[in-house]
Write a protein that holds these residues in place. Structure first.
Motif, PDB file in Angstrom:
ATOM      1  N   MET A 151       0.788  -1.375   0.193  1.00 17.05           N
ATOM      2  CA  MET A 151      -0.336   0.411   0.079  1.00 17.05           C
ATOM      3  C   MET A 151       0.673   1.022   0.439  1.00 17.05           C
ATOM      4  SD  MET A 151      -3.151  -1.112   2.624  1.00 17.05           S
ATOM      5  CE  MET A 151      -3.832  -0.242   1.914  1.00 17.05           C
ATOM      6  N   PRO A 152       0.648   2.184  -0.644  1.00 14.76           N
ATOM      7  CA  PRO A 152       0.561   3.455  -0.319  1.00 14.76           C
ATOM      8  C   PRO A 152       1.272   4.564   0.293  1.00 14.76           C
ATOM      9  CG  PRO A 152      -1.006   4.230  -1.302  1.00 14.76           C
ATOM     10  CD  PRO A 152      -1.088   2.782  -0.771  1.00 14.76           C
ATOM     11  N   ASP A 170      -4.784   8.409   3.049  1.00 11.04           N
ATOM     12  CA  ASP A 170      -4.148   6.509   2.797  1.00 11.04           C
ATOM     13  C   ASP A 170      -3.723   5.760   4.195  1.00 11.04           C
ATOM     14  OD1 ASP A 170      -4.073   6.913   0.258  1.00 11.04           O
ATOM     15  OD2 ASP A 170      -1.900   7.525  -0.106  1.00 11.04           O
ATOM     16  N   ALA A 171      -3.141   6.945   5.109  1.00  6.86           N
ATOM     17  CA  ALA A 171      -3.075   6.417   6.289  1.00  6.86           C
ATOM     18  C   ALA A 171      -4.439   5.941   7.107  1.00  6.86           C
ATOM     19  CB  ALA A 171      -2.972   7.319   7.496  1.00  6.86           C
ATOM     20  N   PHE A 178      -6.570  -3.183   7.635  1.00  2.27           N
ATOM     21  CA  PHE A 178      -5.400  -3.662   8.597  1.00  2.27           C
ATOM     22  C   PHE A 178      -6.427  -4.522   9.214  1.00  2.27           C
ATOM     23  CE2 PHE A 178      -3.084  -4.997  12.343  1.00  2.27           C
ATOM     24  CZ  PHE A 178      -2.067  -5.464  11.569  1.00  2.27           C
ATOM     25  N   ALA A 179      -7.045  -3.888   9.539  1.00  2.79           N
ATOM     26  CA  ALA A 179      -8.014  -4.464  10.848  1.00  2.79           C
ATOM     27  C   ALA A 179      -9.058  -5.348   9.915  1.00  2.79           C
ATOM     28  CB  ALA A 179      -9.300  -3.590  10.721  1.00  2.79           C
ATOM     29  N   ALA A 180      -9.399  -5.058   8.520  1.00  7.45           N
ATOM     30  CA  ALA A 180     -10.521  -6.243   7.397  1.00  7.45           C
ATOM     31  C   ALA A 180      -9.772  -7.323   7.834  1.00  7.45           C
ATOM     32  CB  ALA A 180     -10.969  -5.236   6.528  1.00  7.45           C
ATOM     33  N   ARG A 181      -8.131  -7.262   7.556  1.00 10.17           N
ATOM     34  CA  ARG A 181      -7.399  -8.691   6.922  1.00 10.17           C
ATOM     35  C   ARG A 181      -6.752  -9.493   7.953  1.00 10.17           C
ATOM     36  NH1 ARG A 181      -4.664  -8.127   1.728  1.00 10.17           N
ATOM     37  NH2 ARG A 181      -5.176  -5.929   0.934  1.00 10.17           N
ATOM     38  N   VAL A 182      -6.615  -8.723   9.508  1.00  8.42           N
ATOM     39  CA  VAL A 182      -6.999  -9.115  10.637  1.00  8.42           C
ATOM     40  C   VAL A 182      -7.970 -10.392  11.270  1.00  8.42           C
ATOM     41  CG1 VAL A 182      -4.843  -8.339  11.093  1.00  8.42           C
ATOM     42  CG2 VAL A 182      -7.014  -7.932  12.260  1.00  8.42           C
ATOM     43  N   ARG A 183      -9.554  -9.301  10.655  1.00 11.43           N
ATOM     44  CA  ARG A 183     -10.612 -10.043  10.919  1.00 11.43           C
ATOM     45  C   ARG A 183     -11.024 -11.270  10.078  1.00 11.43           C
ATOM     46  NH1 ARG A 183     -12.991  -5.527  10.877  1.00 11.43           N
ATOM     47  NH2 ARG A 183     -13.653  -5.655   8.959  1.00 11.43           N
TER      48      ARG A 183
END
Length: 394
Positions: A151-152, A170-171, A178-183
């Motif tokens: 990601m940028p 972007d942040a 990140f929250a969605a991916r670890v969820r």
């Protein structure tokens, strides 16, 4: 259980038997060979140095930071998913079976009864404290790290603590990603607004791995300083109240020589040490701060505690200073102020050092193997205390 502070839930640390420790150590090597990139986990000190270096290259006024913390990371790892990852490269091997058994084995109290073992079984998680724990945790989130690094933004993750640096949009987007991916991997993060989660302009104050960033100022959390001073106060208290017992166990020591041993160990705790070409200790970890007033405050507090403990003898003690150790660790780590265990090589050098530190009696005869073993045990204990100081930081 390992207690971080009075407000935190204790962390459960597993301590394997000697036999299991040997097996786990070999499994750790196998995992790191099978997953060379995914199992890498950075050391905290060098990782902070990279972050400080990166932050120096971005615009203070146009950059934002986002931070979040994974809730109960080790305890929440999905074992079924982790097993699939391990089996993708080690499936069908004895190592895969042993890794699975290690993950499934419950952590029990020392005094537990075999009949109660089922009470300690968990359906998820990887025990902390095992030789394979960090590698498995890294592997579990390797795909997430790879996606976030594309990601940028600048993305940093140290175990369960995440920092993201980029534009405001972007942040924020990366934080949600990140929250969605670890969820999707059975994990969750603290919600925005919680003290462990933030989205702020870079000019605002934020903390990461024990550091407080109020750029251009970089300093240390007050609570971290308090824990350091508390540990030194406890060491002084132990010396004052238990000197007689130590002298009974080591009758070859006098009160004066034991005082010298104590001061040598306290000074080493202050200055840090080098072993295996790696820097250890509180100052080594916080060598990236630029708020030197914090170090002078610590020096003042430590000087006061030591002067009270030793009274009139204080002027002859040659107490080291955190402010001087900071300079030496940054600019002259091999100049002599910082203990360098790598310079102690031969058994003759080891026995001289052990004698000075009161670990060998004048008439005690040791074989070369016994000298090396005793020296390494003492050195590892000293380094272990410095690592304990570091572990209370983040």
């Amino acid at each position: 259980m390992k207690i971080k502070d009075s407000k935190s839930v204790p962390r459960r640390i597993s301590i394997p038997s000697i036999r299991d420790r040997i097996v786990l150590s070999q499994l750790n090597k196998i995992i790191r060979i099978a997953f060379p990139r995914e199992s890498r986990s950075p050391l905290a000190g060098p990782y902070v140095r990279k972050i400080v270096s990166d932050l120096a290259t971005v615009s203070l006024n146009e950059t934002w930071t986002a931070g979040c913390d994974i809730k109960k990371f080790y305890d929440s790892i999905n074992r079924v998913r982790l097993k699939k990852i391990i089996d993708s490269r080690l499936g069908g091997t004895p190592a895969a079976g042993l890794i699975d058994r290690a993950i499934q084995t419950p952590t029990v109290p020392l005094t537990y009864r075999s009949a109660d073992k089922k009470k300690y079984l968990d359906a998820s998680g990887v025990a902390q404290g095992l030789a394979i724990s960090n590698a498995l945790a890294s592997i579990y989130l390797a795909e997430v790290d790879e996606a976030m690094q594309a990601m940028p933004v600048k993305y940093y993750r140290f175990v369960d603590d995440v920092l993201i640096v980029g534009s405001k949009e972007d942040a924020a987007k990366a934080q949600r990603s990140f929250a969605a991916r670890v969820r999707a991997r059975s994990l969750s993060v603290h919600k925005l607004g919680d003290k462990k989660s933030h989205h702020l302009p870079l000019v605002s104050s934020f903390s990461y791995l024990g550091y407080i960033f109020q750029l251009p100022s970089i300093t240390v959390r007050s609570s971290t300083i308090e824990r350091l001073l508390h540990s030194i106060a406890a060491k002084l208290s132990d010396y004052r109240h238990n000197s007689s017992r130590v002298l009974e166990r080591r009758p070859y020591l006098t009160r004066e020589s034991y005082r010298d041993v104590f001061m040598a160990e306290l000074n080493e705790r202050i200055s840090g040490a080098i072993s295996g070409d790696r820097k250890y200790g509180w100052v080594a970890y916080f060598s990236e701060i630029n708020d030197l007033s914090a170090l002078h405050r610590i020096d003042h507090a430590v000087k006061g505690m030591v002067s009270v403990a030793f009274g009139d003898m204080f002027p002859e003690l040659k107490l080291k200073r955190f402010s001087r150790a900071y300079f030496e660790m940054r600019h002259r780590p091999y100049g002599g102020y910082v203990r360098n265990y790598d310079l102690i090589i031969t058994p003759a050098e080891m026995i001289r050092f052990l004698s000075f530190r009161g670990r060998v009696g004048p008439g005690e005869k040791l074989s070369e193997e016994e000298i090396i073993r005793r020296y390494e045990a003492y050195r590892d204990n000293q380094i272990g205390q410095m690592l304990a100081d570091e572990e209370t930081i983040y």
